[in-house]
Scaffold this active site. Structure first.
Site, PDB file in Angstrom:
ATOM      1  N   LYS A 222      28.729 -37.922   6.928  1.00  0.00           N
ATOM      2  CA  LYS A 222      27.488 -38.684   6.865  1.00  0.00           C
ATOM      3  C   LYS A 222      27.668 -40.149   7.226  1.00  0.00           C
ATOM      4  O   LYS A 222      26.687 -40.844   7.470  1.00  0.00           O
ATOM      5  CB  LYS A 222      26.789 -38.502   5.518  1.00  0.00           C
ATOM      6  CG  LYS A 222      27.544 -38.916   4.307  1.00  0.00           C
ATOM      7  CD  LYS A 222      26.669 -38.652   3.073  1.00  0.00           C
ATOM      8  CE  LYS A 222      27.471 -38.824   1.807  1.00  0.00           C
ATOM      9  NZ  LYS A 222      27.143 -37.913   0.760  1.00  0.00           N
ATOM     10  N   ARG A 223      28.905 -40.619   7.292  1.00  0.00           N
ATOM     11  CA  ARG A 223      29.099 -41.997   7.754  1.00  0.00           C
ATOM     12  C   ARG A 223      28.760 -42.131   9.235  1.00  0.00           C
ATOM     13  O   ARG A 223      28.377 -43.178   9.705  1.00  0.00           O
ATOM     14  CB  ARG A 223      30.535 -42.465   7.500  1.00  0.00           C
ATOM     15  CG  ARG A 223      30.769 -43.018   6.107  1.00  0.00           C
ATOM     16  CD  ARG A 223      32.226 -43.351   5.872  1.00  0.00           C
ATOM     17  NE  ARG A 223      33.085 -42.170   6.027  1.00  0.00           N
ATOM     18  CZ  ARG A 223      33.932 -41.993   7.031  1.00  0.00           C
ATOM     19  NH1 ARG A 223      34.062 -42.899   7.972  1.00  0.00           N
ATOM     20  NH2 ARG A 223      34.654 -40.892   7.102  1.00  0.00           N
TER      21      ARG A 223
END
Ligand code: GLU
Length: 505
Positions: A256-257
């Site tokens: 998700k980064r």
């Protein structure tokens, strides 16, 4: 590889927002179940109490329902193999642990955390691979009994053979072999009485009649342990398919980064379930005719395990948007309008600070999706359907229909190409007069009037329409200008032109 109908499952852990990877794996499981006339099970693997997130399970159900990934059995739909939450099945894991202990395939380990930490430190120092050294494997039955009687806390570990190797067949890789000496004496039952993933996963897959495990590649190093457990129990192992992981653009495992991973995020951004599902299908599977847009039913109809991709597909958000736009364009106007309304209504339940600046969102927040709002959405969707890729984009492109005050824009956006503000002002004044004189307020008529004006004044139509567009819609990109004016009506259109004129000096 028998012909019996496949029983497949996904087994997500409720540890956060439901992940795109879960939907990706679920899609291919469901596809295999439907293709083979089998069953698809949802099991919640919630035995890791340290990572447990109480809201996550409901979000998993919600996300799968939104995507239309229907499971035949699961915690919220029931079924003959329940309970479907591992936390409700702990007596079974304890019983199965006793079975393994009795068979000599597992042993109790009383090592303290300190001893294990020392062991790890020594292994690090000697550059040895980490792993349990088998200290408690050699305790005598009397020693074990005495420790148990004295209430010494302990775990149960698997007795992995130290010689030889373990091989299993993977659909995408062929035979995969692990040397047994590289397989750790895995903890099966923790000192708190909860099973580890490995024990619970194997026990449940067997108890639930799972015949085919289709899961992400990251579990492949667990599979030899599972194969050994099936053998120890004397159970038939399932068929194995390890799907390549979805990847970020830099080819690292999707995170998700670098890429949104929450299914809820995709829904809230206005992706259609059909679009996201098609995209996930495209990531893992090559359609025999090279088609990019296909439905779930088409996927099932053409599905062939040999067409699964073997290299990690890159999750390309731009491609997803394109595909989603294709899906938007394939909806009827009624359907699209209904989905836009449902989308903005849902968004309005948790508005963002920016929503206050968007006329569509402001309107829904003020009045709800009342009949007038719905009617306006229905009238305007045919004008924007070619221009949006997500439902969320409706709110920006169609903003011009919902302004409760005059649209705002920088004055320089009004000035026509290669013309001065004064020239533009004169032209716009003549536009206003021509529109005002139009006998009926119909798009074709308004267009004819302005084309005639362009001809008479020697302006290129496009150059003339640009300031009109800015004045009327507040934006340089808008739905088709004359249809937009027709929907806005005479009074609103002229009022917006009147507001623009003085801004040109
Ligand atoms: N609980 C595991 C997960 O979170 C299941 C892996 C498997 O399918 O065996 O994905």
């Amino acid at each position: 590889m028998s012909a019996r109908p496949p029983v497949v499952r996904i087994a997500p852990s409720p540890t956060g927002d439901p992940h795109v990877g879960t939907a990706y794996i679920a899609l291919f499981n469901l596809c295999v179940a439907r293709k083979g006339g089998g069953r698809f099970i949802l099991r919640i693997e919630d035995t890791d109490r340290t990572r447990y997130d109480a809201s996550s399970e409901a979000k998993i159900f919600e996300a799968l329902r939104w995507l239309g990934l229907r499971y035949d059995e699961g915690p919220d739909v029931g079924g003959p193999n329940g309970p479907y939450r591992q936390s409700e099945r702990t007596p079974l894991y304890r019983e199965m642990t006793e079975t393994l202990l009795a068979k000599g395939a597992a042993y109790r380990c009383f090592c303290t955390e300190e001893r294990l930490e020392e062991l790890r430190a020594t292994q690090r120092a000697m550059k040895l691979p980490p792993g349990y050294d088998g200290f408690c494997r050699h305790l005598t039955p009397d020693e074990v009994r005495a420790k148990v009687a004295a209430g010494v806390p302990h775990v149960v570990r698997m007795s992995v053979p130290k010689e030889g190797s373990t091989t299993f067949h993977d659909d995408l890789r062929g035979d995969v072999t692990f040397e047994n000496k590289t397989i750790d004496d895995q903890v099966l039952l923790k000192s708190d009485g909860f099973p580890t993933y490995h024990l619970a996963n194997v026990v449940d897959d067997h108890a639930m009649g799972v015949t085919w495990v289709i899961r992400a590649e990251e579990w492949i190093t667990s599979t030899p342990k599972h194969v050994l457990l099936y053998r120890a129990f004397g159970w038939e192992a399932p068929r194995w398919t390890h799907m390549p992981l979805l990847r970020n653009a830099d080819r690292s495992k999707i995170s998700k980064r670098k890429n949104p991973t929450s299914l809820i995020w995709y829904r809230d951004q206005g992706f259609l379930p059909e679009g996201l599902l098609n995209f996930l299908g495209l990531m893992g599977y090559g359609h025999p005719e090279g088609k990019e847009k296909f439905t779930f039913d088409e996927l099932v109809a053409t599905f062939d395990i040999g067409r699964l991709s073997t290299t990690g597909p890159v999750f390309d958000l731009e491609k997803l948007k394109w595909l989603n736009g294709e899906w938007i364009r394939s909806l009827t106007d009624d359907d699209l309008a209904a989905r836009v309304v449902a989308h903005v209504e849902r968004r309005a339940q948790a508005p963002t600070p920016e929503d206050a600046a968007n006329p569509v969102m402001r309107r829904v927040l003020a009045t709800g999706a009342d009949d007038a709002f719905r009617a306006l959405v229905r009238r305007t969707t045919p004008l924007v359907r070619e221009r949006i890729r997500t439902l969320e984009e409706y709110a920006s492109i169609a903003a011009c229909f919902f302004h409760d005050t005059l649209p705002t824009y920088p004055a320089e956006d009004l000035v026509a190409k290669k013309r001065t503000p004064a020239e533009t002002r004169d032209a716009l004044a003549r536009v206003r007069a021509a529109l005002d004189a139009a006998p009926s307020w119909r798009a074709a008529e308004l267009e004819a009037a302005l084309r005639a004006l362009a001809e008479a004044t020697g302006w290129k139509p496009g150059d003339l329409f640009t300031p009109v567009r800015t004045a009327v819609t507040g934006a340089k990109v808008s739905p088709p200008l004359f249809e937009t004016m027709e929907i806005l009506g005479r009074a609103t259109t002229l009022a917006r032109l009147d507001a623009a004129l003085p801004r040109l000096g």
